[in-house]
Design a protein around this motif. Structure first.
Motif, PDB file in Angstrom:
ATOM      1  N   UNK A 198       0.827  -1.207   0.000  1.00  0.00           N
ATOM      2  CA  UNK A 198       0.000   0.000   0.000  1.00  0.00           C
ATOM      3  C   UNK A 198       0.865   1.262   0.000  1.00  0.00           C
ATOM      4  N   UNK A 199       1.971   1.220   0.722  1.00  0.00           N
ATOM      5  CA  UNK A 199       2.896   2.361   0.740  1.00  0.00           C
ATOM      6  C   UNK A 199       3.434   2.624  -0.659  1.00  0.00           C
ATOM      7  N   UNK A 200       3.816   1.555  -1.358  1.00  0.00           N
ATOM      8  CA  UNK A 200       4.336   1.689  -2.720  1.00  0.00           C
ATOM      9  C   UNK A 200       3.250   2.180  -3.685  1.00  0.00           C
ATOM     10  N   UNK A 201       2.044   1.654  -3.547  1.00  0.00           N
ATOM     11  CA  UNK A 201       0.946   2.062  -4.426  1.00  0.00           C
ATOM     12  C   UNK A 201       0.591   3.525  -4.217  1.00  0.00           C
ATOM     13  N   UNK A 202       0.549   3.967  -2.968  1.00  0.00           N
ATOM     14  CA  UNK A 202       0.238   5.370  -2.676  1.00  0.00           C
ATOM     15  C   UNK A 202       1.304   6.289  -3.282  1.00  0.00           C
TER      16      UNK A 202
END
Length: 334
Positions: free
Chosen positions: A268-272
């Motif tokens: 999720x951190x990478x996607x954000x």
């Protein structure tokens, strides 16, 4: 191909004078780190590879017969060359310390030169050779590249690099701030940041490429390094290329062994972060890594996680760091 069957004192296989193979289980590998055997085993492996290389005699012939070269590569002191673009090896030149003058007569024939690791910037011969190239007047015709961990960047090399036709600096950085200091102990982030900016400020003809390796230790914080690099490039009005790689060995440092919920949080951190990027190769790469982190079908392997903690505990004891204090949430999740 030539296959020689014989009993080897240290290696299991010898592929060439630069490649020997010692088979190890995960448990044996971890134990050899803890009890200090690993470094001596690597040294013995190198010696055995050089002595038992099946192609050694053939390389000696090449050394005697080739008189002109269009490429010279140095790798930990090894010199690789071949006028027909098939790089070969000269075992007798494995160490350049104190003998770099042997290569001066090759300078007019060189178009490209690459210095790999260890760390070239720690060796005086690296600077001696570059000085000689510049003084000879051939630097403007030569493409220079070298690997570095950015722990040392002398003012001298900052002055030498712009005199070459082109320079590519491959920087190995695996995290931002304390993450980098943990993974690449005993590096100091303040010094690395200073050296990175020294190189980035040069501009053309110097190209800076940063290639971090994504692993358990930095999968949650890697985005911080990306932000720092892009902000630095914007502030200095220059370009810093980022080419992230995914670690797959040793497997107990592979982020894919983390529990599914932990991987989901990291993804999720990478996607954000990807949502904040403009379209292009880098955004596509970030999105692809986010998917790999999230969708990995690797079965949860508690043995690998135990090996991870065995390895980490040994590192913490040796380096006087604390994984638990630096990564409290990840520590709980694992």
């Amino acid at each position: 191909s030539l296959i020689v069957l014989e009993k080897l004192e240290y290696a299991d296989y010898v592929i060439s004078s630069r490649c020997g193979i010692e088979l190890k289980t995960v448990e044996d590998f971890v134990d050899s780190i803890i009890d200090g055997r690993l470094l001596s085993q690597i040294k013995n492996l190198k010696i055995m590879s050089q002595e038992k290389s099946p192609e050694k005699k053939e390389y000696d012939k090449i050394a005697d017969t080739n008189k002109s070269f269009d490429k010279l590569w140095m790798h930990r002191g090894d010199v690789l060359f071949n006028p027909e673009m098939k790089m070969s090896e000269l075992p007798e030149w494995q160490k350049i310390e104190g003998r770099v003058e042997q290569f001066y007569h090759l300078i007019p024939h060189l178009e490209k030169i690459h210095f790999a690791g260890g760390e070239p910037t720690l060796h005086e011969e690296f600077y001696i050779f570059l000085r000689q190239v510049v003084e000879s007047g051939h630097a403007r015709k030569m493409e220079l590249s070298f690997n570095t961990n950015l722990t040392q960047v002398r003012d001298e090399i900052v002055k030498l690099m712009p005199q070459f036709k082109s320079v590519t600096v491959h920087a190995s950085i695996d995290g931002y701030g304390k993450i980098q200091e943990y993974i690449r102990y005993p590096s100091q982030w303040s010094q690395i940041a200073l050296n990175l900016e020294k190189i980035a400020k040069i501009g053309s003809p110097v190209k800076l490429i940063v290639s971090p390796t994504i692993q358990i230790y930095n999968v949650f914080e890697m985005v911080d390094l990306f932000k720092y690099l892009r902000e630095t490039a914007a502030r200095l009005h220059t370009d810093i290329s980022i080419t992230p790689n995914i670690l797959d060995n040793p497997d107990f440092l592979d982020f894919q062994i983390m529990p599914q919920e932990t991987r989901r949080k990291a993804s999720q951190i990478w996607s954000d972060y990807a949502q904040q990027l403009e379209s292009g190769w880098f955004k596509s790469r970030v999105e692809a890594i986010a998917s790999i982190i999230r969708d990995s079908n690797v079965t949860l392997d508690y043995k690998k996680i135990r090996n991870f903690f065995t390895h980490t505990t040994a590192l913490d004891k040796k380096q006087h760091h604390s994984f638990k204090e630096l990564y409290p949430e990840l520590f709980r999740d694992l």
